[in-house]
Scaffold this active site. Structure first.
Site, PDB file in Angstrom:
ATOM      1  N   HIS A  55       0.675  -0.945   0.134  1.00 27.96           N
ATOM      2  CA  HIS A  55      -0.004   0.055  -0.007  1.00 27.96           C
ATOM      3  C   HIS A  55       0.945   1.228  -0.112  1.00 27.96           C
ATOM      4  CE1 HIS A  55      -2.943   2.781   1.211  1.00 27.96           C
ATOM      5  NE2 HIS A  55      -3.920   1.947   0.657  1.00 27.96           N
TER       6      HIS A  55
ATOM      7  N   ASP B 168      -7.912  -4.995  -0.313  1.00 30.65           N
ATOM      8  CA  ASP B 168      -8.392  -5.895  -1.334  1.00 30.65           C
ATOM      9  C   ASP B 168      -8.146  -7.289  -1.369  1.00 30.65           C
ATOM     10  OD1 ASP B 168      -9.612  -3.513  -2.844  1.00 30.65           O
ATOM     11  OD2 ASP B 168      -7.619  -3.062  -3.385  1.00 30.65           O
TER      12      ASP B 168
END
Ligand code: ACO
Length: 425
Positions: free
Chosen positions: A302, A359
């Site tokens: 991320h 996700d």
């Protein structure tokens, strides 16, 4: 006022320093170009504050995410998605009355114009639902008025929140070749979406409370994430005074990309690929580490969270609950667990602080719920919608708003003369 000093080519410039309520520090460079002729250079805007905002606070190093000051963990445990929508849009948690009115408005506006149904028919059943979603949201301007900038857009904000889930469900039904199921006012926001997606007009459909709760949590966790790619797109497009529907449609397009919201779909595609390759997940761990390969472990890493993604932590538990309840035995889910375990111990991933992101787990939950992979990013868009609207609302209310217009450092050819085609080689 506190200032920072910049020395450029022997000249000194004082630049104002800003401090946020959580003590984040920024150097205001807005006057730098006028004073010195220089711009700041920050490709990908990774170190650029594009605005001040009161909506969401993230501390990526500490794994903190708060909406309007409230920790995501508390919101995920105690609130509902609709309550969070209200919080994001209006700045405070609603009273009982305010929440009841808000829910009533969302239910009241959940139908889409009957003529819009014809537009769904124009798409091939194989069309990606994100394409349909973006186009339909843009088309809402044709049906519900391209309300000029700065006029009362309160009604269109509610319309958009209420209608986008109907559009998403209709796009899903279109891809299945099944009849559309209309919204039902007596259901919860998330229950209504599940009903529109999975029931048939002629049957009574039982909505599992565990699934409804898990989906509601996913929506809460996705509701805003400060100035990410799609939200910055919303602000960029909105800064030109484009209408709300066109602006959000642009956000949907940005979210579609596999490095952003499209990653949840890519997670399952990757797991299926590994399954087809004898479930050899170790091979793909090695491939992800190999600098000669462009393979990445989708659902890992991320830009902002460098220790853990607080949303992923909550969703991991929700994923376990859903899988236990449904009692699903799916080799993909086994591969996912193995990847997670091995990657979390591997020095390559540990050193780079690459952890499973939101996700990774949302894709697993959607899969267990029976939602097809190409609908995953649509679900993300439904969750992110209140954040996009809240950020857009905040931006348009700012009297100092200027159109977004970054600069560049030109590295192309210097001045040269046009040559006739006969003289080119
Ligand atoms: N698999 C393998 N290696 C990775 C991965 C990955 N998923 N992600 C990053 N790395 C490596 C990079 O190659 C780089 O290695 P290096 O230092 O040896 O060159 C290092 O980790 C740092 O990565 P960056 O590319 O600098 O990270 P960046 O912040 O630019 O990218 C991103 C973040 C786009 C999320 C990236 O991690 C990625 O592509 N992940 C997979 C896609 C994904 O899951 N996206 C969803 C993001 S969450 C969201 O949008 C809700």
């Amino acid at each position: 006022m506190e200032t920072a000093k910049l020395i450029l080519r022997g000249k000194e410039y004082d630049l104002p320093v800003l401090e946020g309520t959580e003590h984040e520090v920024g150097i205001d460079v807005t006057a730098l170009r006028a004073k010195s002729g220089a711009i700041t250079f920050d490709p990908g805007y990774g170190n650029t504050g594009s605005c001040t905002s009161t909506v969401t606070f993230i501390d990526g190093e500490a794994g903190i995410l708060r909406y309007r000051g409230y920790p995501i963990e508390q919101l995920a445990e105690h609130s509902s998605f609709v309550e969070v929508c209200y919080l994001l849009l209006y700045g405070d948690l609603p009273t009982e009355n305010q929440l009841a009115n808000f829910k009533g408005e969302l239910a009241h506006h959940s139908l889409i114009h009957e003529d819009m149904k014809k537009m769904f028919e124009g798409y091939p059943p194989t069309a990606h639902p994100m394409g349909i979603l973006g186009a339909m949201v843009n088309s809402l301007a044709a049906f519900y008025g391209d309300v000029p900038y700065n006029q009362d857009v309160q009604l269109n904000m509610i319309r958009l929140l209420a209608k986008m889930k109907t559009i998403a469900a209709f796009a899903f039904k279109r891809s299945k070749g099944q009849p559309y199921v209309y919204p039902k006012n007596e259901l919860s926001f998330t229950g209504d979406l599940i009903n529109m997606m999975f029931s048939l007009p002629t049957e009574h459909y039982h909505i599992s409370p565990i699934i409804e709760d898990a989906l509601d949590k996913i929506f809460i966790l996705h509701a805003d994430h400060e100035q990410n790619c799609s939200t910055s797109t919303v602000r960029m497009v909105g800064s030109s005074h484009a209408n709300l529907f066109a602006t959000i449609s642009a956000g949907i397009a940005a979210l579609w990309g596999p490095l952003h919201g499209g990653a949840n779909q890519e997670v399952i595609t990757m797991l299926e690929h590994i399954k087809a390759d004898d479930c050899n997940y170790r091979k793909y761990i090695e491939l992800a580490k190999d600098k000669n390969s462009d393979f990445k472990l989708m659902g890992f890493g991320h830009r902002v969270y460098r220790n853990f993604d607080p949303r992923a932590k909550i969703l991991k538990e929700a994923a376990d609950r859903v899988l236990n309840t449904i009692g699903i035995q799916d080799p993909l889910l086994e591969i996912a667990k193995n990847l997670e375990r091995v990657a979390l111990e591997d020095p390559y991933f540990v050193e780079r602080k690459l952890y499973p992101n939101v996700d990774f787990y949302s894709g697993i939950i959607y899969k267990a719920m029976g939602i097809p992979t190409n609908m995953f990013t649509v679900m993300f868009a439904l969750g992110r919608l209140p954040g996009w609207i809240a950020q857009w609302k905040e931006m348009t209310a700012d009297p100092t708003l200027r159109i977004y217009r970054p600069r560049q450092i030109y590295t192309g050819e210097v001045l040269r003369d046009y040559t006739p085609i006969s003289e080119r080689n």
